[in-house]
Scaffold this active site. Sequence first.
Site, mmCIF file in Angstrom:
data_model
loop_
_atom_site.group_PDB
_atom_site.id
_atom_site.type_symbol
_atom_site.label_atom_id
_atom_site.label_comp_id
_atom_site.label_asym_id
_atom_site.label_seq_id
_atom_site.Cartn_x
_atom_site.Cartn_y
_atom_site.Cartn_z
ATOM 1 N N HIS A 93 0.595 -0.971 -0.537
ATOM 2 C CA HIS A 93 -0.208 -0.020 -0.272
ATOM 3 C C HIS A 93 0.834 0.864 -0.198
ATOM 4 C CE1 HIS A 93 -3.150 3.027 1.261
ATOM 5 N NE2 HIS A 93 -4.487 2.471 1.091
ATOM 6 N N GLU A 165 -3.913 2.478 -7.191
ATOM 7 C CA GLU A 165 -4.706 3.168 -6.160
ATOM 8 C C GLU A 165 -3.324 4.684 -6.730
ATOM 9 O OE1 GLU A 165 -6.874 2.396 -2.158
ATOM 10 O OE2 GLU A 165 -4.675 2.061 -2.175
HETATM 11 P P1 13P Z 1 -9.510 6.259 0.944
HETATM 12 O O1 13P Z 1 -10.958 5.595 0.082
HETATM 13 O O2 13P Z 1 -9.912 6.767 1.877
HETATM 14 O O3 13P Z 1 -9.189 7.213 -0.567
HETATM 15 O O4 13P Z 1 -8.262 5.229 0.620
HETATM 16 C C1 13P Z 1 -7.990 4.009 -0.352
HETATM 17 C C2 13P Z 1 -6.793 3.734 0.264
HETATM 18 O O5 13P Z 1 -5.927 3.568 0.201
HETATM 19 C C3 13P Z 1 -7.711 2.250 0.357
HETATM 20 O O6 13P Z 1 -6.654 1.122 0.751
#
Ligand code: 13P
Length: 246
Positions: A93, A165
């Site tokens: 992550h 992401e």
């Molecule tokens: P948010 O949905 O709070 O932007 O976070 C996304 C995330 O990092 C999920 O792993």
Amino acid sequence: MKKLFIANWKMQLTPTEAEKLARSFVSTFKNVSNELVVCPDFLSIATLSKIFKSSAISLGAQDASAFERGAYTGEVAASDLAYLGVKYAIVGHSERRNCMEESDKLIAGKIKAVTAEKLTPVLCVGENAAERKQGKAASVIRGQLRGAFKSLPGKNLRSIVIAYEPIWAIGTGVNCDPLTAVRMKTIISDWCQRAGMKKTSILYGGSVKADNAASFLGTAGFDGLLVGGASLDAQSFKNIVNAKSN
Ligand code: 13P
């Protein structure tokens, strides 16, 4: 086709709050046709394992050690996660890459370790705002993929989930526009295909809410969503899961 919705609760809840929210998830999601996964912090995994046992919700971890059992202070072994019924493990992550300085080499080790325990890795990839501005988003993602699968060739993986992401969209309230996200999804799926990966699911994550969820799941074709903030309330997560049919 079943979609995969992963709730990443990060380090937002106390064990008591996590237990309460887990019970609320169980009563909110009685009949689900999609795959739902909750990733609490390590401390709550044993408790939530019991709560989710005969429910429609699977358990995931937010991380796992790259090492097998041994003298690794502070680490949590993938084998122990598997023992507690954990099915998925988020790996790489951006918060861990950035705040804990996790390297591609460590991430590659984690993918190997969780895969050895038959957990499905959820590898996160994504560029930051400066990299996007400089036109480097695609090369950053390809580099992260190359780094992550260095120790374990893609063709040896049983199944893998990759979450796109973009860092600038995480927790900001500004989601990536679906057209841009689809371009990144294509880059990821082309790379995976070339690497010989058989079963790859690609998710989007970053400021997902009920009002933007459908735009990633419909024609954009993402296989699911990785949700942070909006997963901290069962009803708001349900609204995201239900947005699929829009
Ligand atoms: P948010 O949905 O709070 O932007 O976070 C996304 C995330 O990092 C999920 O792993």
